[in-house]
Design a protein around this motif. Structure first.
Motif, short mmCIF file in Angstrom:
data_model
loop_
_atom_site.label_atom_id
_atom_site.label_comp_id
_atom_site.label_asym_id
_atom_site.label_seq_id
_atom_site.Cartn_x
_atom_site.Cartn_y
_atom_site.Cartn_z
N ASP A 209 -2.02 -22.07 41.28
CA ASP A 209 -0.61 -21.78 41.55
C ASP A 209 0.29 -22.90 41.05
OD1 ASP A 209 -1.21 -23.73 43.36
OD2 ASP A 209 -0.81 -22.54 45.14
N SER A 210 -0.28 -23.80 40.23
CA SER A 210 0.53 -24.85 39.62
C SER A 210 -0.15 -25.24 38.31
CB SER A 210 0.65 -26.05 40.55
OG SER A 210 -0.62 -26.67 40.69
N PRO A 211 0.60 -25.78 37.35
CA PRO A 211 0.03 -26.05 36.02
C PRO A 211 -0.88 -27.27 35.95
CG PRO A 211 2.37 -26.61 36.06
CD PRO A 211 2.06 -26.00 37.39
N ASN A 212 -0.82 -28.19 36.90
CA ASN A 212 -1.64 -29.40 36.81
C ASN A 212 -2.39 -29.66 38.11
OD1 ASN A 212 0.90 -30.18 34.80
ND2 ASN A 212 -1.11 -30.76 34.03
N GLY A 213 -2.92 -28.62 38.68
CA GLY A 213 -3.62 -28.78 39.95
C GLY A 213 -5.07 -28.34 39.91
N TYR A 214 -5.47 -27.66 38.84
CA TYR A 214 -6.78 -27.01 38.83
C TYR A 214 -7.49 -27.28 37.50
CZ TYR A 214 -4.61 -24.60 42.74
OH TYR A 214 -3.96 -24.32 43.91
N PRO A 215 -8.07 -28.46 37.36
CA PRO A 215 -8.75 -28.78 36.09
C PRO A 215 -10.14 -28.15 36.02
CG PRO A 215 -8.83 -30.66 37.57
CD PRO A 215 -8.08 -29.58 38.31
N CYS A 216 -10.43 -27.43 34.95
CA CYS A 216 -11.77 -26.87 34.76
C CYS A 216 -12.65 -27.93 34.12
CB CYS A 216 -11.72 -25.63 33.86
SG CYS A 216 -13.37 -24.96 33.53
N ARG A 217 -13.79 -28.25 34.76
CA ARG A 217 -14.68 -29.30 34.25
C ARG A 217 -15.62 -28.80 33.17
NH1 ARG A 217 -11.99 -30.07 38.93
NH2 ARG A 217 -12.16 -32.19 39.69
N HIS A 218 -15.51 -27.55 32.80
CA HIS A 218 -16.36 -27.01 31.75
C HIS A 218 -15.62 -26.96 30.41
CE1 HIS A 218 -18.60 -23.58 29.74
NE2 HIS A 218 -19.53 -24.49 29.93
N CYS A 219 -14.42 -26.37 30.40
CA CYS A 219 -13.63 -26.33 29.15
C CYS A 219 -12.68 -27.52 29.07
CB CYS A 219 -12.89 -25.01 29.01
SG CYS A 219 -11.68 -24.66 30.31
N LEU A 220 -12.57 -28.29 30.16
CA LEU A 220 -11.69 -29.47 30.24
C LEU A 220 -10.24 -29.13 29.88
CD1 LEU A 220 -14.05 -32.35 29.02
CD2 LEU A 220 -13.46 -31.68 31.36
N ARG A 221 -9.76 -28.09 30.53
CA ARG A 221 -8.36 -27.69 30.44
C ARG A 221 -7.85 -27.50 31.86
NH1 ARG A 221 -7.04 -23.05 29.18
NH2 ARG A 221 -9.04 -21.99 29.17
N TRP A 222 -6.52 -27.61 32.02
CA TRP A 222 -5.90 -27.25 33.29
C TRP A 222 -5.79 -25.73 33.34
CZ3 TRP A 222 -5.19 -30.92 36.84
CH2 TRP A 222 -5.05 -32.25 36.42
N ALA A 223 -6.08 -25.14 34.48
CA ALA A 223 -5.90 -23.70 34.63
C ALA A 223 -4.41 -23.37 34.56
CB ALA A 223 -6.45 -23.25 35.97
N GLN A 224 -4.11 -22.24 33.95
CA GLN A 224 -2.75 -21.72 33.96
C GLN A 224 -2.50 -21.11 35.34
OE1 GLN A 224 -0.96 -21.24 30.64
NE2 GLN A 224 -2.48 -22.82 30.22
N SER A 225 -1.23 -21.12 35.76
CA SER A 225 -0.91 -20.46 37.03
C SER A 225 -1.38 -19.01 36.97
CB SER A 225 0.59 -20.51 37.29
OG SER A 225 0.97 -21.83 37.61
N GLY A 226 -2.05 -18.58 38.02
CA GLY A 226 -2.54 -17.20 38.08
C GLY A 226 -4.00 -17.06 37.69
N GLU A 227 -4.57 -18.08 37.03
CA GLU A 227 -5.99 -18.00 36.66
C GLU A 227 -6.86 -18.18 37.89
OE1 GLU A 227 -7.48 -19.30 32.36
OE2 GLU A 227 -6.27 -20.87 33.27
N ARG A 228 -7.95 -17.44 37.93
CA ARG A 228 -8.87 -17.54 39.06
C ARG A 228 -9.90 -18.65 38.78
NH1 ARG A 228 -12.20 -13.35 42.20
NH2 ARG A 228 -13.27 -13.05 40.23
N MET A 229 -10.11 -19.48 39.79
CA MET A 229 -11.02 -20.61 39.65
C MET A 229 -12.06 -20.55 40.77
SD MET A 229 -9.48 -22.07 37.11
CE MET A 229 -10.19 -23.71 36.90
N ILE A 230 -13.14 -21.28 40.57
CA ILE A 230 -14.12 -21.45 41.64
C ILE A 230 -14.11 -22.93 42.04
CG2 ILE A 230 -16.57 -21.40 42.24
CD1 ILE A 230 -16.73 -19.10 40.08
N LEU A 231 -14.02 -23.17 43.33
CA LEU A 231 -14.07 -24.52 43.88
C LEU A 231 -15.44 -24.69 44.54
CD1 LEU A 231 -12.59 -27.17 44.66
CD2 LEU A 231 -11.78 -25.99 46.71
#
Ligand SMILES: [Zn+2]
Length: 155
Positions: free
Chosen positions: A36-58
């Protein structure tokens, strides 16, 4: 031309895939979250920040495996949908140039140096740590949250 002396090591694809399977199976320590924010959800596999709205696994990741004094497990994100593992491993990922702390570990997996990467950025700290013969590998983490971001090894 200056070439880097390091290689970026994102988490293995096997680990990202296992996290997706565990989350689908409803494991209590693997949860789906929506960025829900542009710099809060870093993916450790592709090494990009998730875009708002992208689903992530914690889920918890053991950056330093069990059985050592410096063993450490902590929360990381990966994209819930399959993503491509970061491939330009000779370049530090631009997305994570700010707000990182760099830690050097020896062959016993003990921390021997740590520094917040300011000024010249993380590459300068990484290169300096890797020049120390006792450094076996380097970890990059969030300076604010402490979460593991990536490993870096000597070329
Ligand atoms: Zn990803």
């Amino acid at each position: 031309m200056k070439t880097s002396s390091f290689r970026i090591v994102p988490i293995r694809t096997k680990i990202a895939q296992a996290a997706r399977r565990e989350a689908e199976a409803g494991a209590p320590d693997h949860v789906f979250v929506t960025a829900d924010s542009p710099n809060g959800y870093p993916c450790r596999h592709c090494l990009r920040w998730a875009q708002s709205g992208e689903r992530m696994i914690l889920f918890p990741f053991a950056a330093i495996a069990l059985g050592r004094p410096y063993s450490e497990s902590g929360p990381i994100f990966v994209h819930a949908e399959p993503c491509e593992r970061y491939a330009t491993t000779h370049e530090f990922p631009q997305a994570f140039r700010k707000g990182r702390v760099v830690r050097a570990y020896n062959s016993q997996h003990a921390i021997i140096a740590a520094e917040v990467a300011n000024g010249d950025g993380p590459e300068a700290v990484i290169e300096r740590f890797l020049q120390q013969p006792e450094t076996a590998f380097v970890h990059v983490r969030s300076a604010s949250h402490g979460c593991y971001t990536m490993e870096v090894e000597r070329l």
